[in-house]
Design an enzyme around this catalytic site. Structure first.
Site, PDB file in Angstrom:
ATOM      1  N   CYS A   2       0.581  -1.314  -0.436  1.00  0.00           N
ATOM      2  CA  CYS A   2       0.131   0.435   0.271  1.00  0.00           C
ATOM      3  C   CYS A   2       0.674   1.111  -0.158  1.00  0.00           C
ATOM      4  CB  CYS A   2      -1.353  -0.092   1.609  1.00  0.00           C
ATOM      5  SG  CYS A   2      -0.448  -0.205   2.925  1.00  0.00           S
ATOM      6  N   HIS A  62      -2.989   6.193   4.257  1.00  0.00           N
ATOM      7  CA  HIS A  62      -1.069   6.468   4.971  1.00  0.00           C
ATOM      8  C   HIS A  62      -0.553   7.400   3.997  1.00  0.00           C
ATOM      9  CE1 HIS A  62      -1.309   2.315   5.915  1.00  0.00           C
ATOM     10  NE2 HIS A  62      -0.982   1.372   4.894  1.00  0.00           N
TER      11      HIS A  62
HETATM   12  C1  2RA Z   1       1.122  -2.504   6.461  1.00  0.00           C
HETATM   13  N1  2RA Z   1       1.819  -2.163   4.394  1.00  0.00           N
HETATM   14  O1  2RA Z   1       0.760  -1.100   6.490  1.00  0.00           O
HETATM   15  C2  2RA Z   1       1.044  -2.883   5.624  1.00  0.00           C
HETATM   16  C3  2RA Z   1       0.312  -3.865   4.503  1.00  0.00           C
HETATM   17  N2  2RA Z   1      -0.872  -3.382   4.588  1.00  0.00           N
HETATM   18  O2  2RA Z   1       1.059  -2.891   7.661  1.00  0.00           O
END
Ligand code: 2RA
Length: 348
Positions: free
Chosen positions: A130, A242
């Site tokens: 991601c 994120h």
């Molecule tokens: C996380 N990228 O953010 C890893 C798995 N989705 O935990």
């Protein structure tokens, strides 16, 4: 004439978003199978205005399925994806199991759509991590315009990246401050509520985590192996979305205004960048959206040709489920696949 689609891991965060986005993007689904573990047999998941009962992976017959959206973790994917591919279905796998396999294309449609031609080798296409997906969407147009030499990233990754358990842990620890929940760290190594954790995944011998290693390996595979990239991946007490602080060094001068113009014209990106108190995007703004947002574009004064900027996106959507469904659209629109049940004429 549409496709028979199976979503494996349908009860998880990403699996549920895959179902939502298949509907939101009106992907041509003739039949939808929700696949889960034995303990979830019969659990109902929503698919548009319908509900679908989960079927059990171990006993499911994939022979009539055209596309499998797989989001059940690396172990399940390693055990099942190649078997399913041999049945003639194309597997779009959200785990890291096949991302670095030379016979498996790793695809972000805005970055390397032509790699879909490699699908037939194993009938598997890998979805990137991601945090990598949102980064390469932003880097690709800039790299095309002014070759990127070096990238330095700090990520601020939400707890939903660690599944429902990660979200529950943040919620419980937050309530615990008021004496209402259990603050014991389970999913994360330390308390995540009102804290940040500079560790995701596991440590490698070089002092980096596997989460950090994924970012440069996947960027090299999809964009350019010559790009020097270093990163620190941090878990933050945010439910969804994120964020990334990115600094890039180019091989020629490029101004913030030129970069803004390039990014504004690039697919999948929205630039929200005003030098005002609310002139940037935060995870709360990005959650639930398809977009990769870019803010805080400014010159990096410490190098000759440098820029710094801020990238935010919904990690469950562009970081996983949306990218997977967009790959399915790419397979359909490029004519790379046809429904097993008969020819699909694409209306353009
Ligand atoms: C996380 N990228 O953010 C890893 C798995 N989705 O935990």
């Amino acid at each position: 004439m549409g496709y028979v689609v199976a979503v494996v891991g349908a009860t998880g965060n990403v699996g549920q978003e895959m179902l939502n986005i298949l509907e939101e993007l009106n992907f041509p689904v003739d039949k939808l199978h929700a696949i889960a573990s034995r303990k979830s047999k019969g659990v109902e998941v929503s698919f548009g205005d319908r509900t679908v009962k989960c079927e059990v992976l171990e006993t499911f017959d994939f022979s009539t399925v055209d596309i499998v959206l797989m989001s059940a973790g690396g172990a399940i994917s390693k055990e099942w994806s190649e078997k399913i591919g041999k049945s003639g279905a194309v597997v779009i796998d959200n785990s890291s199991a096949f991302r670095m396999d030379p016979d498996v294309p790793l695809i972000v449609p805005e970055v390397n759509p032509d790699d879909v031609k490699l699908t037939s080798k194993k009938n598997i296409i890998a979805n990137p991590n991601c945090s990598t997906a949102q980064l390469v969407v932003a880097l690709k147009p800039l790299h095309d315009a002014a070759k990127i030499k070096r990238v330095v990233v700090s990520t601020y990754q939400s707890v939903s990246g660690a599944g429902k358990e990660g979200m529950d842990e943040l919620w419980n620890q937050t309530k615990a401050i008021y004496g209402l929940g259990d603050a014991t760290p389970k999913k994360f190594p330390k308390q995540i509520a009102f804290n940040v954790i500079p560790f995701i995944g596991s440590f490698n011998d070089d002092g980096y985590t596997d989460e950090e290693t994924k970012m440069w390996k996947e960027t090299h595979k999809m964009l350019d192996p010559a790009i020097k990239l270093t990163v620190t991946c941090v878990r933050v007490p945010v439910f969804v979305g994120h964020s990334e602080a990115v600094t890039v060094e180019f091989d020629r001068p490029i101004s913030p205004d030129e970069a803004r113009a390039i990014l504004r014209d690039a697919p999948g990106i929205q630039v929200i960048d005003k030098q005002e108190a609310d002139g940037y995007v935060t995870p709360i703004d990005a959650a639930g959206e398809f977009t990769v947002y870019v803010s805080r574009i400014r010159k990096d004064h410490t190098v000759e040709n440098g820029l710094s900027f801020w990238v935010v996106s919904d990690n469950l959507r562009k970081g996983a489920a949306l990218n997977a469904v967009q790959i399915a659209q790419l397979l359909d629109e490029s004519g790379t696949i046809q429904p097993k049940s008969g020819y699909r004429s694409i209306t353009v």
